[in-house]
Design a protein around this motif. Structure first.
Motif, PDB file in Angstrom:
ATOM      1  N   GLU A  99      31.310  86.200   7.736  1.00  0.00           N
ATOM      2  CA  GLU A  99      30.145  86.747   8.447  1.00  0.00           C
ATOM      3  C   GLU A  99      29.234  87.596   7.557  1.00  0.00           C
ATOM      4  N   TYR A 100      29.781  88.179   6.509  1.00  0.00           N
ATOM      5  CA  TYR A 100      28.989  89.057   5.647  1.00  0.00           C
ATOM      6  C   TYR A 100      29.180  88.670   4.185  1.00  0.00           C
ATOM      7  N   THR A 153      33.081  89.202   3.407  1.00  0.00           N
ATOM      8  CA  THR A 153      34.026  89.858   4.305  1.00  0.00           C
ATOM      9  C   THR A 153      33.759  89.392   5.737  1.00  0.00           C
ATOM     10  N   LYS A 154      34.773  89.524   6.571  1.00  0.00           N
ATOM     11  CA  LYS A 154      34.606  89.166   7.974  1.00  0.00           C
ATOM     12  C   LYS A 154      33.861  90.260   8.729  1.00  0.00           C
ATOM     13  N   ASP A 155      34.131  91.513   8.365  1.00  0.00           N
ATOM     14  CA  ASP A 155      33.507  92.663   9.020  1.00  0.00           C
ATOM     15  C   ASP A 155      32.561  93.352   8.049  1.00  0.00           C
ATOM     16  N   ARG A 196      24.173  90.201   6.368  1.00  0.00           N
ATOM     17  CA  ARG A 196      24.799  89.400   7.426  1.00  0.00           C
ATOM     18  C   ARG A 196      24.383  87.956   7.250  1.00  0.00           C
TER      19      ARG A 196
END
Length: 421
Positions: free
Chosen positions: A298-299, A334-336, A347
């Motif tokens: 996601e990022y 990263t996911k978050d 993002r």
């Protein structure tokens, strides 16, 4: 015998400095607000107005050029720039005042009281050392630059300037040495960089010889210095200020921090953040699987240039829990969301194959009029690609967008992202 272009450029600098150091020149220079020479057009108007006021042409030229340098120097020296004297090459290589202060702290913390600044340039680091109440002798081989340093250091009684070859200066009685080797050549067309550490003045081998004598030695190098050129017995700290990588400083003896081989110091408006390692840079760690590599999530994050230059992305991944998207590329994912001054976060909106025709259609369909393009690992010029992608878009196209161009393996990608503020 005809003089070289470098000699001609130096002669011109000497002449200009002589003019502004005359009583009339100094008075005129300090009556001018450097902002009035902040652009080429403004400098031209200043030149015309001073000549119209009856000042000699050569004097006006020198005053305007020095005012231009003072204006540029504000980014490094703040309000101090308005009372200092500069040469073009000296300003380009001069240490920013904030960073010079950090250099001086190394010496005060190590208990160093008498420092030789070998190759002092216009005196930026000597100024910071003297401000820290360290007795400093600034040594500069170039006569014009030494004259500028002398003027800049006049307010500090613990500082003096010596005009001679830094490699021949007698260091008896000194417990510390700072060096900022000349890494540029000057001619009538301006200045150009030197990249070979042994072609610096003085060369890196001379710096190492001083450290071998047991002196506390610090040296400012260009941030692009190759890892294989770095001495084994020092701490290396890459520094970036507001996203601009400005130096790689080498610290020997008591100036080196125990247990630190490499460090990246990221300075921004709200403070400073550092990441470090105890070992040498290993360019093959990711290829061996020692550094995590995975898919685009996601990022996506772009490490600060100091982190990249120092080869400390592996340490940054440990801090953030991220993984590279390709073992050869500095971007990590990263996911978050991750908030750190050590990297810029984006993002991921969509991942597009890199096809110029399809990207042009995407730009048009989205009504994009402002396009920021970042890239790593691809032979693409962002400025040229931007013109191609935005060509033909009407005035109604006002949407802003950001693309990250990179590759994963042999696949070239255009990743549509939104900056995380």
């Amino acid at each position: 015998m005809a003089s070289s272009s470098s000699d001609a450029g130096q002669s011109a600098a000497t002449s200009h400095l002589a003019h502004i150091l005359s009583p009339a020149g100094w008075t005129l220079l300090n009556s001018v607000d450097p902002s009035s020479a902040g652009t080429k057009e403004a400098a031209l108007q200043l030149n015309l107005s001073l000549r119209k006021a009856g000042h000699p042409t050569d004097l006006v030229t020198a005053v305007v050029q020095q005012s231009e340098l003072r204006f540029k120097a504000r980014t490094k020296f703040g309000p101090f720039a308005d009372t200092m004297v500069f040469t073009q090459a000296g300003l380009e290589q001069a240490t920013r005042l904030k960073l010079a202060g950090l250099h001086a702290q190394r010496y005060t913390r190590a208990g160093i009281t008498k420092v030789a600044d070998l190759g002092c340039g216009i005196g930026a680091d000597s100024l910071a050392l003297a401000s820290a109440e360290i007795e400093v002798t600034a040594v500069e081989m170039d006569e014009t630059t030494a004259a500028a340093a002398t003027l800049n250091l006049m307010p500090w009684p613990t500082a003096k300037v010596v005009n001679m070859d830094a490699t021949e200066f007698d260091l008896t009685g000194f417990d510390g040495v700072w060096l900022d080797p000349a890494r540029r050549t000057t001619d009538t067309s301006g200045t150009s960089r030197i990249f070979d550490p042994e072609a610096f003045s003085p060369p890196l081998s001379f710096v190492e010889s001083l450290a071998d004598r047991g002196l506390a030695v610090g040296v400012k190098m260009g941030p692009g210095i190759p890892h294989d050129a770095l001495p084994a017995n020092c701490e290396i700290q890459w520094v970036s200020i507001n996203g601009d990588v400005v130096e790689a400083a080498l610290w020997f003896g008591p100036l080196a921090r125990p247990g630190i081989r490499r460090a990246a110091l990221v300075i921004e408006a709200h403070g400073a953040t550092e990441v470090s390692s105890t070992v040498d840079f290993d360019p093959h760690a990711a290829l061996r699987g020692d550094v995590p590599v995975g898919k685009i999530e996601e990022y996506i994050h772009e490490p600060d240039g100091a982190v990249i230059r120092s080869g400390l992305i592996d340490e940054l991944l440990k801090i953030t829990g991220g993984h590279l998207i390709d073992p050869h590329i500095a971007y990590f994912s990263t996911k978050d969301p991750v908030k750190t001054p050590l990297a810029k976060a984006y993002r991921v909106v969509a991942v597009h194959p890199y096809h110029v025709k399809n990207l042009r259609s995407w730009v048009k369909a989205q009504g994009i009029g402002v396009l920021d393009i970042k890239k790593r690992g691809m032979d693409v010029t962002p400025e040229e690609l931007r013109k191609i992608l935005l060509a033909g878009n009407g005035r109604d196209a006002k949407k802003k967008a950001t693309l990250i161009l990179t590759r994963v393996g042999d696949t070239r990608l255009a990743i549509e992202v939104e900056p995380v503020v």
